[in-house]
Motif scaffolding. Structure first.
Motif, mmCIF file in Angstrom:
data_model
loop_
_atom_site.group_PDB
_atom_site.id
_atom_site.type_symbol
_atom_site.label_atom_id
_atom_site.label_comp_id
_atom_site.label_asym_id
_atom_site.label_seq_id
_atom_site.Cartn_x
_atom_site.Cartn_y
_atom_site.Cartn_z
ATOM 1 N N TYR A 13 0.857 -1.189 0.000
ATOM 2 C CA TYR A 13 0.000 0.000 0.000
ATOM 3 C C TYR A 13 0.893 1.239 0.000
ATOM 4 O O TYR A 13 1.847 1.327 0.771
ATOM 5 C CB TYR A 13 -0.904 0.028 1.229
ATOM 6 N N LYS A 14 0.572 2.195 -0.873
ATOM 7 C CA LYS A 14 1.340 3.437 -0.946
ATOM 8 C C LYS A 14 0.384 4.619 -0.911
ATOM 9 O O LYS A 14 -0.504 4.738 -1.749
ATOM 10 C CB LYS A 14 2.157 3.466 -2.233
ATOM 11 N N ASN A 15 0.555 5.468 0.107
ATOM 12 C CA ASN A 15 -0.304 6.650 0.281
ATOM 13 C C ASN A 15 -1.786 6.274 0.263
ATOM 14 O O ASN A 15 -2.608 6.921 -0.384
ATOM 15 C CB ASN A 15 -0.012 7.707 -0.795
ATOM 16 N N GLU A 16 -2.124 5.237 0.986
ATOM 17 C CA GLU A 16 -3.510 4.775 1.078
ATOM 18 C C GLU A 16 -4.160 5.324 2.346
ATOM 19 O O GLU A 16 -3.474 5.590 3.349
ATOM 20 C CB GLU A 16 -3.537 3.245 1.094
ATOM 21 N N ARG A 17 -5.456 5.537 2.300
ATOM 22 C CA ARG A 17 -6.203 5.939 3.499
ATOM 23 C C ARG A 17 -6.039 4.868 4.579
ATOM 24 O O ARG A 17 -6.141 3.676 4.297
ATOM 25 C CB ARG A 17 -7.682 6.110 3.198
ATOM 26 N N LEU A 18 -5.796 5.299 5.796
ATOM 27 C CA LEU A 18 -5.607 4.344 6.882
ATOM 28 C C LEU A 18 -6.828 3.447 7.047
ATOM 29 O O LEU A 18 -6.691 2.230 7.219
ATOM 30 C CB LEU A 18 -5.322 5.088 8.197
ATOM 31 N N GLN A 19 -8.029 4.038 6.980
ATOM 32 C CA GLN A 19 -9.230 3.240 7.186
ATOM 33 C C GLN A 19 -9.380 2.162 6.114
ATOM 34 O O GLN A 19 -9.828 1.059 6.404
ATOM 35 C CB GLN A 19 -10.468 4.137 7.218
ATOM 36 N N CYS A 22 -3.452 13.468 11.891
ATOM 37 C CA CYS A 22 -2.476 13.018 10.902
ATOM 38 C C CYS A 22 -1.185 13.831 11.033
ATOM 39 O O CYS A 22 -1.215 15.036 11.320
ATOM 40 C CB CYS A 22 -3.016 13.184 9.499
ATOM 41 N N PRO A 23 -0.034 13.195 10.859
ATOM 42 C CA PRO A 23 1.247 13.925 10.911
ATOM 43 C C PRO A 23 1.338 14.915 9.749
ATOM 44 O O PRO A 23 0.806 14.680 8.672
ATOM 45 C CB PRO A 23 2.294 12.820 10.793
ATOM 46 N N CYS A 68 -5.874 9.568 7.422
ATOM 47 C CA CYS A 68 -4.426 9.739 7.271
ATOM 48 C C CYS A 68 -3.908 8.813 6.179
ATOM 49 O O CYS A 68 -4.368 7.676 6.036
ATOM 50 C CB CYS A 68 -3.706 9.429 8.588
ATOM 51 N N LYS A 69 -2.915 9.292 5.405
ATOM 52 C CA LYS A 69 -2.330 8.477 4.344
ATOM 53 C C LYS A 69 -1.165 7.667 4.912
ATOM 54 O O LYS A 69 -0.313 8.199 5.644
ATOM 55 C CB LYS A 69 -1.841 9.366 3.205
ATOM 56 N N VAL A 70 -1.139 6.391 4.574
ATOM 57 C CA VAL A 70 -0.103 5.498 5.098
ATOM 58 C C VAL A 70 0.522 4.689 3.970
ATOM 59 O O VAL A 70 -0.081 4.480 2.909
ATOM 60 C CB VAL A 70 -0.667 4.540 6.171
ATOM 61 N N THR A 71 1.744 4.213 4.231
ATOM 62 C CA THR A 71 2.447 3.312 3.312
ATOM 63 C C THR A 71 2.847 2.081 4.108
ATOM 64 O O THR A 71 3.400 2.208 5.219
ATOM 65 C CB THR A 71 3.690 3.988 2.721
ATOM 66 N N THR A 80 2.458 -6.245 12.154
ATOM 67 C CA THR A 80 2.086 -5.437 10.991
ATOM 68 C C THR A 80 1.464 -4.111 11.421
ATOM 69 O O THR A 80 1.732 -3.054 10.829
ATOM 70 C CB THR A 80 1.090 -6.204 10.105
ATOM 71 N N LEU A 81 0.655 -4.141 12.465
ATOM 72 C CA LEU A 81 -0.073 -2.945 12.900
ATOM 73 C C LEU A 81 0.799 -1.936 13.643
ATOM 74 O O LEU A 81 0.548 -0.722 13.557
ATOM 75 C CB LEU A 81 -1.249 -3.354 13.787
ATOM 76 N N GLU A 82 1.786 -2.400 14.367
ATOM 77 C CA GLU A 82 2.588 -1.481 15.192
ATOM 78 C C GLU A 82 3.276 -0.394 14.365
ATOM 79 O O GLU A 82 3.173 0.794 14.700
ATOM 80 C CB GLU A 82 3.602 -2.276 16.018
ATOM 81 N N PRO A 83 4.001 -0.723 13.270
ATOM 82 C CA PRO A 83 4.611 0.360 12.490
ATOM 83 C C PRO A 83 3.590 1.254 11.806
ATOM 84 O O PRO A 83 3.855 2.438 11.577
ATOM 85 C CB PRO A 83 5.477 -0.392 11.464
ATOM 86 N N ILE A 84 2.422 0.710 11.491
ATOM 87 C CA ILE A 84 1.367 1.534 10.891
ATOM 88 C C ILE A 84 0.892 2.578 11.899
ATOM 89 O O ILE A 84 0.707 3.760 11.566
ATOM 90 C CB ILE A 84 0.189 0.649 10.434
ATOM 91 N N ALA A 85 0.711 2.159 13.152
ATOM 92 C CA ALA A 85 0.279 3.086 14.204
ATOM 93 C C ALA A 85 1.328 4.176 14.426
ATOM 94 O O ALA A 85 1.006 5.363 14.576
ATOM 95 C CB ALA A 85 0.026 2.323 15.495
#
Length: 350
Positions: free
Chosen positions: A278-284, A348-349, A307-310, A322-327
């Protein structure tokens, strides 16, 4: 030559001793109008030879011959048979009546120059269903050579043999397809009310019942999407090519077409190996997918859902790892309660 060869092939067919090549040759001879009289005589002779063994009403025999030679649509002819006590000589009662009716179906199909009448008589191939559980993946090879990589929590249904001019399958969940090229027989995937039609291409389709959107991303080739259950009067169609994506919103009943970046589509290829990128995807959106893949309830604070996450992971990975670095990437923290997770955060940062 034709008449003797026709007789030979005819009797081979009636006695069920034909090879596939002989059957095809017989059908080609039947299609030629010059063989109508010879064919009529062969059927009449067969009925006459079987006269001592079965009683065939004249009107039934005439109806069979007329439906063949007059090129009428075959609607099914009932052939009553009365058994007699003496032994059959050449053709059994059942075989004789069934063979004539079966041959009639083939004759009408070939004499009308098409396959529609024949197709109506074909028996549908048994359906095959393949499913995956949470954190499970499978690879399926379809009868036409198409390969499908199933993501977790997915169900794929397809016939054991394709026929009728199309290759149709049903999908609930997510899968990556590499469709075998066949211009004469389009490949069609039905997911809820959305139909995806292709000739030969590779793409990913995500259509989980629990999610509000159905997404299709094309890696190579081109696909056509149709909304068969459109609330508006006109059925909506959308075409997308390589590096393009279409998203169907179940709430608005509409498609959104967008160009993917140069990395997004190739990243879909990694799903064949079980890696989800996933690249720049909505967290939800990422969390919704993780819930489907792992079958675990994950809640996210309202303030960080957009928030956008990768991220990248394998479904064989530990979910907490998997979830810890996402958080952390959204300045949040991960909390676990029994088998449920919660990602907290204030925003969001920047």
């Amino acid at each position: 030559m034709h008449s003797s060869r026709l007789a030979y092939l005819f009797h081979k067919y009636i006695n069920k001793e034909y090879t596939p090549i002989e059957k095809e040759e017989l059908m080609l001879l039947i299609k030629q109008g010059e063989n109508d009289e010879a064919l009529k005589k062969l059927i009449s002779d067969m009925m006459a030879e079987s006269n001592d063994e079965m009683e065939l009403p004249v009107e039934s025999g005439d109806a069979i011959l007329q439906s063949v030679l007059a090129k009428e649509a075959y609607t099914g002819i009932y052939v009553p048979v009365a058994r007699k006590r003496h032994r059959l000589k050449r053709v059994s009662i059942a075989a004789a009546s069934i063979a004539v009716c079966m041959l009639t179906v083939y004759l009408v199909g070939y004499k009308t120059g098409g396959k529609k009448e024949v197709a109506k008589q074909e028996i549908r191939a048994p359906a095959v269903e393949v499913s995956t559980g949470t954190a499970q993946r499978k690879t399926v090879r379809l009868p036409d050579g198409t390969q499908v990589w199933l993501s977790p929590s997915t169900v794929l249904e397809y016939p054991s043999a394709f026929g009728g001019g199309t290759r149709e399958v049903k999908l609930s969940g997510e899968a990556f397809f590499e469709v075998a090229h066949d211009a004469r027989n389009p490949f069609i995937i039905t997911s809820d009310n959305i139909q995806t039609k292709v000739l030969g291409t590779s793409f990913n389709i995500q259509a989980y019942h629990n999610q509000k959107k159905i997404a299709v991303m094309v890696v190579t080739g081109k696909v056509k999407l149709s909304n068969l259950g459109a609330m508006h009067d006109k059925i909506e169609n959308v075409e997308i090519a390589a590096n393009q994506k279409a998203v169907f919103d179940k709430n608005t009943d509409r498609f959104i077409k967008e160009d993917a970046d140069t990395v997004a589509a190739p990243n879909m290829l990694k799903r064949k190996e079980g890696e989800f990128v996933y690249k720049n995807e909505r967290l939800q959106k990422l969390i919704d997918d993780l819930q489907e893949y792992f079958g675990v309830n994950i809640q996210v604070a309202r303030e960080i859902r957009e928030c956008k996450v990768t991220a990248n992971f394998y479904v064989t990975d530990d979910l907490q790892d998997t979830l810890e670095p996402i958080a952390i990437s959204v300045n949040g923290d991960l909390q676990k309660n029994n088998n449920e997770f919660f990602i907290n955060g204030k925003g969001c940062p920047e």
